[in-house]
Design an enzyme around this catalytic site. Structure first.
Site, mmCIF file in Angstrom:
data_model
loop_
_atom_site.group_PDB
_atom_site.id
_atom_site.type_symbol
_atom_site.label_atom_id
_atom_site.label_comp_id
_atom_site.label_asym_id
_atom_site.label_seq_id
_atom_site.Cartn_x
_atom_site.Cartn_y
_atom_site.Cartn_z
ATOM 1 N N ALA A 9 -37.643 58.663 77.129
ATOM 2 C CA ALA A 9 -36.686 59.659 76.600
ATOM 3 C C ALA A 9 -35.234 59.272 76.896
ATOM 4 O O ALA A 9 -34.328 60.049 76.614
ATOM 5 C CB ALA A 9 -36.996 61.034 77.189
ATOM 6 N N GLY A 12 -32.949 56.591 71.874
ATOM 7 C CA GLY A 12 -33.679 56.558 70.612
ATOM 8 C C GLY A 12 -34.500 57.801 70.302
ATOM 9 O O GLY A 12 -34.055 58.940 70.488
ATOM 10 N N ARG A 33 -37.115 54.252 82.653
ATOM 11 C CA ARG A 33 -36.805 53.492 83.878
ATOM 12 C C ARG A 33 -35.369 53.722 84.325
ATOM 13 O O ARG A 33 -35.005 53.345 85.417
ATOM 14 C CB ARG A 33 -37.017 51.993 83.629
ATOM 15 C CG ARG A 33 -38.466 51.566 83.497
ATOM 16 C CD ARG A 33 -38.574 50.210 82.853
ATOM 17 N NE ARG A 33 -37.946 50.208 81.540
ATOM 18 C CZ ARG A 33 -37.822 49.155 80.754
ATOM 19 N NH1 ARG A 33 -38.284 47.981 81.150
ATOM 20 N NH2 ARG A 33 -37.259 49.260 79.562
ATOM 21 N N TYR A 150 -46.098 42.240 68.752
ATOM 22 C CA TYR A 150 -45.575 43.609 68.632
ATOM 23 C C TYR A 150 -46.441 44.393 67.645
ATOM 24 O O TYR A 150 -46.926 45.494 67.957
ATOM 25 C CB TYR A 150 -44.109 43.617 68.190
ATOM 26 C CG TYR A 150 -43.610 45.030 67.955
ATOM 27 C CD1 TYR A 150 -43.484 45.916 69.020
ATOM 28 C CD2 TYR A 150 -43.339 45.506 66.674
ATOM 29 C CE1 TYR A 150 -43.082 47.234 68.810
ATOM 30 C CE2 TYR A 150 -42.923 46.814 66.460
ATOM 31 C CZ TYR A 150 -42.803 47.674 67.533
ATOM 32 O OH TYR A 150 -42.412 48.975 67.333
HETATM 33 P P1 NDP Z 1 -35.305 52.578 72.194
HETATM 34 O O1 NDP Z 1 -35.167 51.195 72.756
HETATM 35 O O2 NDP Z 1 -34.107 53.303 71.801
HETATM 36 O O3 NDP Z 1 -36.144 53.480 73.226
HETATM 37 C C1 NDP Z 1 -37.259 52.971 73.898
HETATM 38 C C2 NDP Z 1 -37.614 53.887 75.059
HETATM 39 O O4 NDP Z 1 -38.773 53.359 75.707
HETATM 40 C C3 NDP Z 1 -36.509 53.970 76.102
HETATM 41 O O5 NDP Z 1 -36.358 55.291 76.519
HETATM 42 C C4 NDP Z 1 -37.042 53.103 77.244
HETATM 43 O O6 NDP Z 1 -36.606 53.634 78.496
HETATM 44 C C5 NDP Z 1 -38.554 53.287 77.098
HETATM 45 N N1 NDP Z 1 -39.267 52.176 77.709
HETATM 46 C C6 NDP Z 1 -39.315 50.889 77.289
HETATM 47 N N2 NDP Z 1 -40.015 50.140 78.149
HETATM 48 C C7 NDP Z 1 -40.401 50.971 79.157
HETATM 49 C C8 NDP Z 1 -41.147 50.792 80.354
HETATM 50 N N3 NDP Z 1 -41.660 49.593 80.710
HETATM 51 N N4 NDP Z 1 -41.351 51.857 81.157
HETATM 52 C C9 NDP Z 1 -40.862 53.056 80.816
HETATM 53 N N5 NDP Z 1 -40.159 53.302 79.701
HETATM 54 C C10 NDP Z 1 -39.932 52.266 78.878
HETATM 55 O O7 NDP Z 1 -36.298 52.413 70.953
HETATM 56 P P2 NDP Z 1 -36.939 53.492 69.951
HETATM 57 O O8 NDP Z 1 -36.544 54.862 70.272
HETATM 58 O O9 NDP Z 1 -36.722 52.984 68.592
HETATM 59 O O10 NDP Z 1 -38.477 53.244 70.285
HETATM 60 C C11 NDP Z 1 -39.370 54.272 70.651
HETATM 61 C C12 NDP Z 1 -40.756 53.898 70.147
HETATM 62 O O11 NDP Z 1 -40.730 53.825 68.727
HETATM 63 C C13 NDP Z 1 -41.266 52.542 70.629
HETATM 64 O O12 NDP Z 1 -42.639 52.663 70.945
HETATM 65 C C14 NDP Z 1 -41.079 51.635 69.404
HETATM 66 O O13 NDP Z 1 -41.984 50.574 69.393
HETATM 67 C C15 NDP Z 1 -41.344 52.619 68.295
HETATM 68 N N6 NDP Z 1 -40.822 52.296 66.972
HETATM 69 C C16 NDP Z 1 -39.496 52.028 66.778
HETATM 70 C C17 NDP Z 1 -39.016 51.740 65.514
HETATM 71 C C18 NDP Z 1 -37.595 51.376 65.252
HETATM 72 O O14 NDP Z 1 -37.322 50.721 64.219
HETATM 73 N N7 NDP Z 1 -36.647 51.766 66.075
HETATM 74 C C19 NDP Z 1 -39.903 51.799 64.347
HETATM 75 C C20 NDP Z 1 -41.278 52.066 64.672
HETATM 76 C C21 NDP Z 1 -41.708 52.337 65.927
HETATM 77 P P3 NDP Z 1 -36.001 52.762 79.701
HETATM 78 O O15 NDP Z 1 -35.344 51.557 79.112
HETATM 79 O O16 NDP Z 1 -35.079 53.704 80.393
HETATM 80 O O17 NDP Z 1 -37.203 52.434 80.528
HETATM 81 C C1 8X3 Z 2 -40.394 48.886 64.463
HETATM 82 C C2 8X3 Z 2 -40.351 48.651 62.991
HETATM 83 O O1 8X3 Z 2 -40.370 46.844 61.219
HETATM 84 O O2 8X3 Z 2 -38.970 46.472 63.168
HETATM 85 O O3 8X3 Z 2 -41.672 49.184 64.868
HETATM 86 O O4 8X3 Z 2 -41.343 46.293 63.340
HETATM 87 S S1 8X3 Z 2 -40.272 46.980 62.676
#
Ligand code: NDP
Ligand code: 8X3
Length: 251
Positions: A9, A12, A33, A150
């Protein structure tokens, strides 16, 4: 007051969900984290009575277990779990990728999601209510060059979501896999290891999804009647579609 646990949280999708649910009077458990970001969000959204923070690496099984086991009583009954934390690292072809990146994606996107789900489900079953929303990806459905592990982790999330539905039949617990397309968050900055130019290029001259679009999707799903289970939901920007299959025609 209902309680939602949102992993990842601190930016994103997760941060947008936290704001939307808090503004609609939900109690939050937020994880990530980065303690400072968790603290700031807690402050912004109503303080410790309304928002409980858990700072841990989701790939650390003992840390996840400890966080769930030691929730304050007021936050212990989780109504909704959003398995959102995750990341992509790199876009190299499979023969050139950094194996550490592959392992980190597996540890975070697969194992972290497994741990949270496994530790939260028993209480949901006991209470005969709950909703698990997993954040998969279009990458779990549609392969693209450099998507390799991924995409494979997100295919795992899709299949696990379907399997959970099978296991949880009769428990009243709902499960949905949301599969977003390209969305402008810190995702690309993480993928390209803080290379702002490379991350910016991903969103050039197009209209990607915003984090709020996925937060609104989660909100809508959570507010469907309890007897309705949307199993899978793929959400792309209008300006994204699947391409043709590739054909190599030689030199
Ligand atoms: P962000 O990088 O903005 O957010 C990712 C979140 O995941 C952060 O809050 C981060 O927190 C947390 N996170 C990552 N690694 C860890 C870890 N090892 N332990 C705990 N928390 C972790 O990306 P998004 O909001 O875009 O991504 C959220 C989800 O959506 C992901 O699962 C991503 O794969 C998925 N997604 C994203 C898309 C996109 O195009 N943006 C499209 C499709 C899916 P912190 O760094 O503080 O640990
Ligand atoms: C994130 C969307 O297309 O970058 O899951 O893989 S893409």
């Amino acid at each position: 007051m209902k309680t939602i646990l949102i992993t990842g949280a601190t930016s994103g999708f997760g941060a947008a969900m936290a704001r939307l649910f808090a503004n609609n009077n939900w109690q939050l458990i937020i994880t990530g984290r980065r303690q400072q970001r968790l603290d700031e969000l807690q402050q912004e959204l109503g303080g410790p009575d309304k928002v409980h923070t858990c700072c841990f690496d989701i790939s650390d099984r003992a840390a996840v277990e400890q966080a769930i086991d030691t929730l304050p009583a007021a936050f212990a009954d989780i109504d909704v779990l959003v398995n959102n934390a995750g990341l992509a690292l790199g876009l190299e072809p499979a023969d050139k990728t950094d194996l550490d990146d592959w392992e980190k994606m597996v540890d975070t996107n697969i194992k972290g999601l497994m741990y949270c789900t496994r530790y939260v489900l028993p209480k949901m079953r006991e209470r005969k209510q709950g909703y698990v929303l997993n954040i998969g990806s279009v990458a779990g459905n549609w392969p693209y060059p450099g998507g390799n592990v991924y995409g494979a982790t997100k295919a795992f999330v899709k299949q696990l979501s379907l399997s959970l539905r099978a296991d949880l039949l009769g428990t009243n617990i709902r499960v949905t896999n949301i599969e977003p397309g390209i969305a402008e968050t810190e995702f690309s900055l993480v993928r390209f290891k803080d290379n702002e130019a490379a991350a910016g290029d991903v969103y050039q001259n197009t209209k990607a999804l915003a984090a709020e679009d996925i937060a609104n999707t989660v909100w809508w799903l959570v507010n469907t009647p309890e007897h309705v289970n949307v199993t899978t939901m793929e959400v792309m920007p209008t300006q994204q579609a699947t391409g043709p299959l590739a054909i190599y025609r030689g030199e």
